[in-house]
Design a protein around this motif. Structure first.
Motif, PDB file in Angstrom:
ATOM      1  N   ASN A   1       0.861  -1.091  -0.022  1.00  0.00           N
ATOM      2  CA  ASN A   1       0.036  -0.074  -0.088  1.00  0.00           C
ATOM      3  C   ASN A   1       0.966   1.156  -0.049  1.00  0.00           C
ATOM      4  OD1 ASN A   1      -2.273  -1.472  -0.027  1.00  0.00           O
ATOM      5  ND2 ASN A   1      -2.560  -1.356   2.306  1.00  0.00           N
TER       6      ASN A   1
ATOM      7  N   ARG B   1      -3.878   7.025 -15.181  1.00  0.00           N
ATOM      8  CA  ARG B   1      -4.140   5.640 -15.240  1.00  0.00           C
ATOM      9  C   ARG B   1      -3.859   4.939 -16.558  1.00  0.00           C
ATOM     10  NH1 ARG B   1      -9.584   6.415 -13.069  1.00  0.00           N
ATOM     11  NH2 ARG B   1      -9.681   5.399 -10.842  1.00  0.00           N
TER      12      ARG B   1
ATOM     13  N   ARG C   1      -0.349  -7.256  -5.186  1.00  0.00           N
ATOM     14  CA  ARG C   1      -1.081  -7.298  -4.070  1.00  0.00           C
ATOM     15  C   ARG C   1      -1.956  -8.436  -3.466  1.00  0.00           C
ATOM     16  NH1 ARG C   1      -5.491  -3.843  -2.891  1.00  0.00           N
ATOM     17  NH2 ARG C   1      -5.517  -3.335  -0.486  1.00  0.00           N
TER      18      ARG C   1
ATOM     19  N   GLU D   1      -1.641  -3.832  -8.239  1.00  0.00           N
ATOM     20  CA  GLU D   1      -2.615  -4.720  -7.875  1.00  0.00           C
ATOM     21  C   GLU D   1      -2.678  -6.226  -7.899  1.00  0.00           C
ATOM     22  OE1 GLU D   1      -5.405  -3.200  -6.349  1.00  0.00           O
ATOM     23  OE2 GLU D   1      -4.275  -1.476  -6.068  1.00  0.00           O
TER      24      GLU D   1
ATOM     25  N   ARG E   1       2.318   1.886  -3.547  1.00  0.00           N
ATOM     26  CA  ARG E   1       1.317   2.232  -4.418  1.00  0.00           C
ATOM     27  C   ARG E   1       1.027   3.984  -4.114  1.00  0.00           C
ATOM     28  NH1 ARG E   1      -3.914   3.670  -5.330  1.00  0.00           N
ATOM     29  NH2 ARG E   1      -4.741   3.048  -7.422  1.00  0.00           N
TER      30      ARG E   1
ATOM     31  N   GLN F   1      -1.509  -1.599 -12.620  1.00  0.00           N
ATOM     32  CA  GLN F   1      -1.983  -2.908 -12.575  1.00  0.00           C
ATOM     33  C   GLN F   1      -1.196  -4.060 -12.161  1.00  0.00           C
ATOM     34  OE1 GLN F   1      -3.291  -3.461 -16.625  1.00  0.00           O
ATOM     35  NE2 GLN F   1      -4.720  -1.883 -16.750  1.00  0.00           N
TER      36      GLN F   1
END
Length: 416
Positions: free
Chosen positions: A50, A257, A271, A268, A53, A265
């Motif tokens: 986290n 994005r 993660r 994610e 990111r 991506q």
């Protein structure tokens, strides 16, 4: 589970080692430690992911905005009109003109690829990502007409430059001669060195006033793009939709994005994958709780039979052994939270210590993007980790507790 006084006494007694039960206590202790390590690993990894990111998002968006309007040919001649319209759009908080152009920089006989960024001086001083990370020199010294620029710390190291040094920027857009186009070479003085913490930016960025960039790139009054900030980055496409329609045919809008889609991506996916994989550690620890409870039930079979003859109910025996298992899991979870918090607090020191002991560079910023190991703990994720560990610990108690409750005192005590 609500236990009466006798059941609480039994649960407390079974949690502590009795005579000849040292091995069972050892297995239970290992189970507790395994749960703690699993919970700690989950909290640490999810917090680091986290943080990674969040740091990337804050610093990338801090320099590139939530979206940019780019001209098809790399130039916007009517950027004032686009910026004014963007500012009037609901949800847009700012619209700033920018110039970005990849060039070459030379100093002390060294040559590096750079990304020249031209910004208005008030916009430079208002950008906290830059102003709060100046490590040498003075950002105010790069005022228009001063011939000074600000460069990233990694670029300064690569070129051997520092505040007061001369660097030359080489642009392929130069004079046309009979032998072809002669590159345009302009010298500047380094006025400030900054380190935003993202390796690629610190290695490439050269920031200068808008007028200087327009002169270097021979743009006149044109700019390369308009940077847009919004009040909600997650709704950037909906917010910029009206602008998108108005600039059609002149340029294109690219949001954060799209600019960094592959990176975010991948983060994610990693993660989610790390959460699933590390949850297996907790699952293995729960199997240890299961095995320790099974051994405890077998060791206490005679005691259970006697208690049953004295009036203990099946439900009561189930509650006792379920309480023992859940208590082991709960203590492991608490210890895991403490271990995770301690590690995260000293995380950079731990990384530095391991690097010193092994002689390996575990956190190479050229690979990891960021210069330091980040962390951002999400309370909702920690709650999910705790609930997952508790539920698994509870499920692990069901079979041993059922076996204890199913003990037949007649069969056990027949030959006593």
């Amino acid at each position: 589970m609500i236990l009466n006084r006798a059941e609480r006494m039994l649960a407390r007694r079974y949690l502590l080692p009795g005579k000849g039960e040292g091995f069972i206590f050892l297995v239970a202790s290992i189970s507790l430690l395994a749960v703690a390590l699993g919970v700690a690993a989950l909290i640490i990894v999810m917090s680091v992911m986290n943080g990674f990111r969040a740091e990337l998002f804050d610093k990338i968006v801090g320099l590139n905005g939530h979206a940019v309007v780019q001209g098809y040919d790399g130039r916007l001649s009517d950027w004032q009109q686009i910026a004014d319209q963007a500012k009037r759009t609901p949800g847009v908080t700012s619209a700033l003109p920018l110039i970005e152009q990849p060039l070459m920089a030379s100093a002390n006989g060294r040559v590096e690829g750079v990304l020249v960024r031209g910004m208005r001086m008030p916009d430079i001083l208002a950008n906290k990502t830059i102003t709060s990370n100046v490590v040498a020199g003075d950002l105010k010294s790069i005022a228009p007409g001063s011939g000074r620029v600000a460069i990233g710390s990694r670029l300064a190291e690569a070129l051997g430059a520092y505040p007061g040094s001369e660097i030359s920027l080489i642009s392929p857009e130069g004079r046309s001669t009979v032998v072809g186009t002669v590159p345009r070479i302009v010298s500047y003085t380094v006025g400030a060195v900054f380190e935003v913490g993202i390796y690629d930016y610190d290695k490439a960025f050269v920031i200068m006033p808008m007028q200087e960039a327009q002169s270097l790139l021979m743009l006149g009054d044109q700019v390369g793009m308009v940077e847009i900030q919004t009040d909600n980055p997650d709704r950037v496409q909906q917010i910029t939709a009206p602008i998108r329609a108005s600039v059609r045919g002149r340029g294109v809008i690219v949001d954060w994005r799209q600019m960094n889609s592959a990176l975010f991506q991948a983060l994610e996916v990693e993660r989610v994958a790390m959460f699933v994989v590390l949850s297996l550690i907790v699952l293995v620890a729960v199997f240890n709780i299961l095995s320790s409870l099974i051994m405890l039930v077998r060791a206490k079979t005679r005691d259970i039979a006697i208690l049953r003859t004295m009036g203990a109910s099946r439900r009561g025996m189930m509650k006792v052994f379920m309480t023992v298992g859940v208590t082991i899991g709960s203590l492991g979870i608490v210890l895991g939270i403490i271990l995770g918090a301690i590690f995260l607090f000293f995380r950079q020191g731990v990384v530095d210590a391991i690097q010193t002991l092994t002689g390996q560079n575990l956190w190479d910023p050229s690979v990891r993007f960021l210069t330091d190991l980040p962390s951002k703990t999400d309370p909702f994720e920690v709650t999910a980790i705790i609930l997952t560990a508790l539920i698994l610990s509870f499920l692990a108690t069901l079979y041993p507790a059922y076996k204890a409750a199913s003990t037949d005192p007649v069969q056990v005590l027949r030959y006593e």
